[in-house]
Design a protein around this motif. Sequence first.
Motif, mmCIF file in Angstrom:
data_model
loop_
_atom_site.group_PDB
_atom_site.id
_atom_site.type_symbol
_atom_site.label_atom_id
_atom_site.label_comp_id
_atom_site.label_asym_id
_atom_site.label_seq_id
_atom_site.Cartn_x
_atom_site.Cartn_y
_atom_site.Cartn_z
ATOM 1 N N ASN A 182 0.703 -1.344 -0.033
ATOM 2 C CA ASN A 182 -0.123 0.099 0.043
ATOM 3 C C ASN A 182 0.855 1.148 0.007
ATOM 4 O O ASN A 182 1.814 1.243 0.978
ATOM 5 C CB ASN A 182 -0.732 0.027 1.222
ATOM 6 N N PRO A 183 0.629 2.182 -0.836
ATOM 7 C CA PRO A 183 1.590 3.200 -1.214
ATOM 8 C C PRO A 183 1.633 4.118 0.204
ATOM 9 O O PRO A 183 2.759 4.879 0.540
ATOM 10 C CB PRO A 183 1.157 3.968 -2.229
ATOM 11 N N ASP A 184 0.559 4.202 0.773
ATOM 12 C CA ASP A 184 0.610 5.057 2.099
ATOM 13 C C ASP A 184 1.333 4.598 2.990
ATOM 14 O O ASP A 184 1.853 5.164 3.786
ATOM 15 C CB ASP A 184 -1.015 5.382 2.214
ATOM 16 N N ASP A 185 0.866 3.088 3.116
ATOM 17 C CA ASP A 185 1.837 2.515 4.249
ATOM 18 C C ASP A 185 3.482 2.717 4.012
ATOM 19 O O ASP A 185 4.163 2.726 4.946
ATOM 20 C CB ASP A 185 1.472 0.897 4.369
ATOM 21 N N MET A 186 3.777 2.508 2.854
ATOM 22 C CA MET A 186 5.186 2.640 2.280
ATOM 23 C C MET A 186 5.607 4.375 2.616
ATOM 24 O O MET A 186 6.814 4.281 3.385
ATOM 25 C CB MET A 186 5.602 2.271 0.848
ATOM 26 N N TRP A 187 4.954 4.976 2.517
ATOM 27 C CA TRP A 187 5.172 6.380 2.643
ATOM 28 C C TRP A 187 5.341 6.722 4.238
ATOM 29 O O TRP A 187 6.385 7.196 4.698
ATOM 30 C CB TRP A 187 4.196 7.416 1.930
ATOM 31 N N MET A 188 4.483 5.964 4.988
ATOM 32 C CA MET A 188 4.557 6.126 6.582
ATOM 33 C C MET A 188 5.723 5.679 6.993
ATOM 34 O O MET A 188 6.591 6.219 7.934
ATOM 35 C CB MET A 188 3.391 5.781 7.113
ATOM 36 N N ARG A 189 6.259 4.364 6.420
ATOM 37 C CA ARG A 189 7.349 3.812 7.203
ATOM 38 C C ARG A 189 8.679 4.408 7.002
ATOM 39 O O ARG A 189 9.593 4.645 7.622
ATOM 40 C CB ARG A 189 7.703 2.274 6.309
ATOM 41 N N LEU A 190 8.606 5.101 5.471
ATOM 42 C CA LEU A 190 9.789 6.146 5.105
ATOM 43 C C LEU A 190 9.923 7.236 5.869
ATOM 44 O O LEU A 190 11.006 7.748 6.143
ATOM 45 C CB LEU A 190 9.859 6.315 3.760
ATOM 46 N N ARG A 191 8.790 7.751 6.384
ATOM 47 C CA ARG A 191 8.852 8.972 7.348
ATOM 48 C C ARG A 191 9.466 8.422 8.617
ATOM 49 O O ARG A 191 10.394 9.387 9.233
ATOM 50 C CB ARG A 191 7.305 9.769 7.293
ATOM 51 N N VAL A 192 9.025 7.578 8.897
ATOM 52 C CA VAL A 192 9.538 6.785 10.265
ATOM 53 C C VAL A 192 10.966 6.670 10.163
ATOM 54 O O VAL A 192 12.132 7.151 10.933
ATOM 55 C CB VAL A 192 8.891 5.556 10.633
ATOM 56 N N ALA A 193 11.464 6.058 9.065
ATOM 57 C CA ALA A 193 12.940 5.697 8.691
ATOM 58 C C ALA A 193 13.646 7.056 8.597
ATOM 59 O O ALA A 193 14.817 6.971 9.352
ATOM 60 C CB ALA A 193 13.086 5.246 7.467
ATOM 61 N N GLU A 194 13.240 8.225 8.027
ATOM 62 C CA GLU A 194 13.609 9.437 7.914
ATOM 63 C C GLU A 194 14.181 9.916 9.492
ATOM 64 O O GLU A 194 15.261 10.547 9.853
ATOM 65 C CB GLU A 194 12.894 10.608 7.311
ATOM 66 N N ARG A 195 13.255 9.898 10.238
ATOM 67 C CA ARG A 195 13.207 10.342 11.702
ATOM 68 C C ARG A 195 14.387 9.499 12.515
ATOM 69 O O ARG A 195 15.204 10.055 13.089
ATOM 70 C CB ARG A 195 11.911 10.210 12.454
ATOM 71 N N ILE A 196 14.198 8.374 12.264
ATOM 72 C CA ILE A 196 15.029 7.401 13.129
ATOM 73 C C ILE A 196 16.349 7.578 12.666
ATOM 74 O O ILE A 196 17.383 7.693 13.343
ATOM 75 C CB ILE A 196 14.839 6.007 12.830
ATOM 76 N N ILE A 197 16.885 7.710 11.460
ATOM 77 C CA ILE A 197 18.004 8.011 10.798
ATOM 78 C C ILE A 197 18.568 9.493 11.310
ATOM 79 O O ILE A 197 19.793 9.374 11.623
ATOM 80 C CB ILE A 197 17.971 7.782 9.333
ATOM 81 N N GLY A 198 17.847 10.356 11.259
ATOM 82 C CA GLY A 198 18.171 11.765 11.832
ATOM 83 C C GLY A 198 18.462 11.592 13.084
ATOM 84 O O GLY A 198 19.470 12.106 13.647
ATOM 85 N N PHE A 199 17.848 10.843 14.123
ATOM 86 C CA PHE A 199 18.013 10.744 15.442
ATOM 87 C C PHE A 199 19.448 9.996 15.803
ATOM 88 O O PHE A 199 20.254 10.451 16.466
ATOM 89 C CB PHE A 199 17.002 10.023 16.425
ATOM 90 N N ALA A 200 19.582 8.985 14.887
ATOM 91 C CA ALA A 200 20.807 8.274 15.010
ATOM 92 C C ALA A 200 22.065 9.071 14.957
ATOM 93 O O ALA A 200 23.227 9.106 15.269
ATOM 94 C CB ALA A 200 20.950 6.980 14.219
ATOM 95 N N SER A 201 21.958 10.106 13.704
ATOM 96 C CA SER A 201 22.738 11.045 13.290
ATOM 97 C C SER A 201 23.260 11.816 14.458
ATOM 98 O O SER A 201 24.333 12.186 14.940
ATOM 99 C CB SER A 201 22.385 11.615 11.887
ATOM 100 N N GLN A 202 22.022 12.393 15.214
ATOM 101 C CA GLN A 202 22.387 13.367 16.098
ATOM 102 C C GLN A 202 22.979 12.761 17.420
ATOM 103 O O GLN A 202 23.747 13.183 18.139
ATOM 104 C CB GLN A 202 20.914 13.879 16.754
ATOM 105 N N VAL A 203 22.586 11.286 17.827
ATOM 106 C CA VAL A 203 23.217 10.725 18.896
ATOM 107 C C VAL A 203 24.549 10.370 18.552
ATOM 108 O O VAL A 203 25.581 10.741 19.272
ATOM 109 C CB VAL A 203 22.680 9.383 18.886
ATOM 110 N N ARG A 204 25.053 10.056 17.266
ATOM 111 C CA ARG A 204 26.294 9.832 16.703
ATOM 112 C C ARG A 204 27.184 11.272 17.051
ATOM 113 O O ARG A 204 28.395 11.424 17.541
ATOM 114 C CB ARG A 204 26.523 9.426 15.277
ATOM 115 N N ALA A 205 26.668 12.412 16.702
ATOM 116 C CA ALA A 205 27.235 13.624 16.891
ATOM 117 C C ALA A 205 27.587 13.911 18.254
ATOM 118 O O ALA A 205 28.667 14.424 18.764
ATOM 119 C CB ALA A 205 26.439 14.638 16.114
ATOM 120 N N LEU A 206 26.647 13.601 19.171
ATOM 121 C CA LEU A 206 26.795 13.812 20.437
ATOM 122 C C LEU A 206 27.846 13.074 21.160
ATOM 123 O O LEU A 206 28.603 13.365 22.206
ATOM 124 C CB LEU A 206 25.255 13.474 21.393
#
Length: 195
Positions: free
Chosen positions: A111-135
């Motif tokens: 379902n494209p909507d489900d895929m879109w939602m998963r990818l938004r979560v992925a963007e947030r998780i990747i962003g958080f991981a990057s912030q943690v790595r910087a800290l």
Amino acid sequence: MAEPLKILVAEDELVTRKLIEKFLENQGFRVRSFANGADAWSYFQSHPVNVVVSDWMMPDMDGLDLCRKVRAVSRDEYTYFILLTAMSRSHDNLHAAVDAGVDDFLPKPINPDDMWMRLRVAERIIGFASQVRALEQLIPICSYCKKVRNDSNLWQAVDSYLSQQTGRDLSHSICPECLERVFKEEVEELKREEE
């Protein structure tokens, strides 16, 4: 994220693979896709990838084996792994997938909507991981005495900390600014003696 996600797709069913590719490209993501896990793995080894979208059951290398290999690689950036499956979501299957390192699941048909939602979560998780790595790269240092807090939460002199972290011996000296500031009277006296 500043740059569009780089997404690797591993799906042996041609129609599904092409639909996923088209959807992802229309969303502005950079996409590379392969018909099996082995080819996807070859690509992953030499290219930066933010997200892997992989079918569970594929020839040559299935999605769980691909995920295990991805997780075994040490990279600066976290790779989010989405597993596509038409298999029953039994308790044992889900546990095996999570144990392999899968972050999320998408049932087939996609379902494209489900895929879109998963990818938004992925963007947030990747962003958080990057912030943690910087800290984690920050080294806490006392503003007054200049001691450094080590991994054991103990404060130690910066020179001994650097020596432990680098395995190198340090030599001590005085920079010209400190020489002037700390030993100003002595420096002036030496200058007068030279005149």
